[in-house]
Design a protein around this motif. Sequence first.
Motif, PDB file in Angstrom:
ATOM      1  N   HIS A   1     -15.711  12.761 -15.534  1.00 40.37           N
ATOM      2  CA  HIS A   1     -15.160  13.553 -14.435  1.00 40.37           C
ATOM      3  C   HIS A   1     -13.640  13.672 -14.549  1.00 40.37           C
ATOM      4  O   HIS A   1     -13.074  14.763 -14.396  1.00 40.37           O
ATOM      5  N   ILE A   2     -12.989  12.549 -14.807  1.00 38.28           N
ATOM      6  CA  ILE A   2     -11.528  12.543 -14.887  1.00 38.28           C
ATOM      7  C   ILE A   2     -11.045  13.406 -16.057  1.00 38.28           C
ATOM      8  O   ILE A   2     -10.130  14.231 -15.907  1.00 38.28           O
TER       9      ILE A   2
ATOM     10  N   HIS B   1     -17.140   5.082 -18.495  1.00 35.92           N
ATOM     11  CA  HIS B   1     -16.903   4.029 -17.508  1.00 35.92           C
ATOM     12  C   HIS B   1     -16.950   4.590 -16.096  1.00 35.92           C
ATOM     13  O   HIS B   1     -16.598   5.750 -15.853  1.00 35.92           O
ATOM     14  N   GLU B   2     -17.365   3.752 -15.157  1.00 36.05           N
ATOM     15  CA  GLU B   2     -17.393   4.116 -13.750  1.00 36.05           C
ATOM     16  C   GLU B   2     -16.149   3.554 -13.070  1.00 36.05           C
ATOM     17  O   GLU B   2     -15.802   2.390 -13.263  1.00 36.05           O
ATOM     18  N   PHE B   3     -15.496   4.401 -12.253  1.00 38.91           N
ATOM     19  CA  PHE B   3     -14.248   3.978 -11.623  1.00 38.91           C
ATOM     20  C   PHE B   3     -14.352   3.900 -10.100  1.00 38.91           C
ATOM     21  O   PHE B   3     -14.301   2.813  -9.531  1.00 38.91           O
ATOM     22  N   PHE B   4     -14.514   5.028  -9.448  1.00 34.49           N
ATOM     23  CA  PHE B   4     -14.450   5.051  -7.987  1.00 34.49           C
ATOM     24  C   PHE B   4     -15.812   5.391  -7.392  1.00 34.49           C
ATOM     25  O   PHE B   4     -16.367   6.448  -7.688  1.00 34.49           O
TER      26      PHE B   4
ATOM     27  N   VAL C   1     -22.500   7.327  -5.764  1.00 39.57           N
ATOM     28  CA  VAL C   1     -22.236   7.815  -7.115  1.00 39.57           C
ATOM     29  C   VAL C   1     -20.815   7.408  -7.486  1.00 39.57           C
ATOM     30  O   VAL C   1     -20.025   7.008  -6.627  1.00 39.57           O
ATOM     31  N   HIS C   2     -20.500   7.502  -8.748  1.00 41.23           N
ATOM     32  CA  HIS C   2     -19.194   7.048  -9.227  1.00 41.23           C
ATOM     33  C   HIS C   2     -18.446   8.173  -9.939  1.00 41.23           C
ATOM     34  O   HIS C   2     -19.055   8.998 -10.629  1.00 41.23           O
TER      35      HIS C   2
END
Length: 246
Positions: A38-39, A20-23, A32-33
Amino acid sequence: MVLSPTPGPVIVQDADFYVHEFFPVDFFGTTVHITTTHICTVIVVAVIMIVTLILRHGFFKAEREGKMTTVSTLVEMGVDALTHFVEDSMGKKGAKKYINYIGVLFMYIFFCNTSGIFGLRPPTADYGTTLCLALITWLMIMYADIRYNKWNMVKDLFQPFPLFFPMNVISMFSTPLSMSLRLFGNVLGGTVLMALYYGMLPWFAKLGIPAALHVYFDIFSGAIQTYVFCMLTVTFVSSKRGDMEV
């Protein structure tokens, strides 16, 4: 979303195994997200650093006090196992150059593969992660090949017959693809199966049984894939080094 009462694709709300894309982040004019990968990667790296610092503190404390503890014993066993693992293929001199990389690679992949136990989406279930790891290993393989074989590297592409040149070139560049896809496919497969299990079965089927599945898909399979990736790295690099500096 609920189970579809009509024939067709079955969609379950809880069966979530996607990235999922968040920020959104502006990167040199391109958006970019920050994604799930990443998290989870940051969490895994933070856990590795914390565990490493705890083990380091426990080991040096035991050394200063001149007594053996559980922590110091585990550290020594882990270092000895890693040393023997690398030295068996590269020799003592070769192991000194690569043992740090293999050790970090082993810890990172293992912690990523087993992070699903704690509810994270394993970073190694994202092909971007496994491809980067495989490319780093491939660059090390190419460096060893150029350094130790020099022009023989080009000659080897025409062995055993010149007609084998296209296949040898394909074999050279397929190494990072095969390594990355093997790790990615196995970890993603376990992630998808666990997500489907949690999302499609009733609550009473989720008591106790998932523990055994996590042991297999996260711990056992995760450890096996970690070992395979590190073994391939050691084997490929040592094969390019030949018998030098063993």
